[in-house]
Design a protein around this motif. Structure first.
Motif, mmCIF file in Angstrom:
data_model
loop_
_atom_site.group_PDB
_atom_site.id
_atom_site.type_symbol
_atom_site.label_atom_id
_atom_site.label_comp_id
_atom_site.label_asym_id
_atom_site.label_seq_id
_atom_site.Cartn_x
_atom_site.Cartn_y
_atom_site.Cartn_z
ATOM 1 N N LYS A 1 1.090 -12.418 -21.182
ATOM 2 C CA LYS A 1 1.904 -13.185 -20.238
ATOM 3 C C LYS A 1 1.133 -13.525 -18.963
ATOM 4 N N PHE A 2 0.078 -12.770 -18.670
ATOM 5 C CA PHE A 2 -0.699 -12.964 -17.442
ATOM 6 C C PHE A 2 -2.184 -13.053 -17.760
ATOM 7 N N ILE A 3 -2.536 -13.857 -18.734
ATOM 8 C CA ILE A 3 -3.919 -13.969 -19.191
ATOM 9 C C ILE A 3 -4.841 -14.458 -18.075
ATOM 10 N N ASP A 4 -4.363 -15.352 -17.216
ATOM 11 C CA ASP A 4 -5.197 -15.845 -16.106
ATOM 12 C C ASP A 4 -5.526 -14.722 -15.123
ATOM 13 N N THR A 5 -4.545 -13.885 -14.834
ATOM 14 C CA THR A 5 -4.775 -12.751 -13.936
ATOM 15 C C THR A 5 -5.777 -11.787 -14.550
ATOM 16 N N CYS A 6 -5.628 -11.521 -15.833
ATOM 17 C CA CYS A 6 -6.560 -10.615 -16.507
ATOM 18 C C CYS A 6 -7.971 -11.193 -16.531
ATOM 19 N N ALA A 7 -8.088 -12.473 -16.758
ATOM 20 C CA ALA A 7 -9.404 -13.113 -16.747
ATOM 21 C C ALA A 7 -10.013 -13.040 -15.343
ATOM 22 N N GLU A 8 -9.194 -13.257 -14.329
ATOM 23 C CA GLU A 8 -9.665 -13.180 -12.942
ATOM 24 C C GLU A 8 -10.238 -11.803 -12.620
ATOM 25 N N TRP A 9 -9.646 -10.759 -13.179
ATOM 26 C CA TRP A 9 -10.082 -9.390 -12.916
ATOM 27 C C TRP A 9 -11.001 -8.850 -14.012
ATOM 28 N N ASP A 10 -11.489 -9.720 -14.893
ATOM 29 C CA ASP A 10 -12.407 -9.326 -15.969
ATOM 30 C C ASP A 10 -11.836 -8.211 -16.844
ATOM 31 N N ILE A 11 -10.585 -8.368 -17.208
ATOM 32 C CA ILE A 11 -9.932 -7.409 -18.098
ATOM 33 C C ILE A 11 -9.769 -8.091 -19.450
ATOM 34 N N PHE A 12 -10.577 -7.656 -20.394
ATOM 35 C CA PHE A 12 -10.513 -8.249 -21.734
ATOM 36 C C PHE A 12 -10.175 -7.197 -22.784
ATOM 37 N N GLY A 13 -10.475 -5.938 -22.531
ATOM 38 C CA GLY A 13 -10.073 -4.853 -23.416
ATOM 39 C C GLY A 13 -8.795 -4.235 -22.889
ATOM 40 N N ILE A 14 -7.870 -3.947 -23.784
ATOM 41 C CA ILE A 14 -6.611 -3.342 -23.355
ATOM 42 C C ILE A 14 -6.322 -2.129 -24.220
ATOM 43 N N PRO A 15 -5.634 -1.136 -23.666
ATOM 44 C CA PRO A 15 -5.130 -1.064 -22.292
ATOM 45 C C PRO A 15 -6.258 -0.767 -21.305
#
Length: 82
Positions: A33-47
């Motif tokens: 739901k917040f892929i842009d925010t995750c990309a901005e913070w370099d979060i690609f692996g979850i959790p």
């Protein structure tokens, strides 16, 4: 993300982390739901776990690997000392 088995794995531990680490405010962000925010913070692996202090990132635990309860607790404990 709802489909993420590793996210579902850590989900039962979250209330315990919140109770044991009252110094932190925990937020859940759905990566889908917040892929842009995750990309901005370099979060690609979850959790993934990020710690902020006074608006600045001070620590992160981001990887594609499943995180154990003990690893998350160690990360949170270490983050308290930063």
């Amino acid at each position: 993300a709802d489909w993420c088995p590793d996210c579902r794995f850590v989900e039962p531990f979250l209330p315990e982390f919140e109770a044991n680490y009252p110094e932190f405010t925990f937020y859940y962000v759905d990566r889908d739901k917040f892929i842009d925010t995750c990309a901005e913070w370099d979060i690609f692996g979850i959790p993934s776990f990020l710690v902020f202090k006074e608006g600045n990132e001070i620590s992160r635990f981001v990887s594609k690997d499943r995180k154990t309860k003990e690893e998350i607790e160690q990360f949170l404990t270490d983050s308290l000392n930063k």
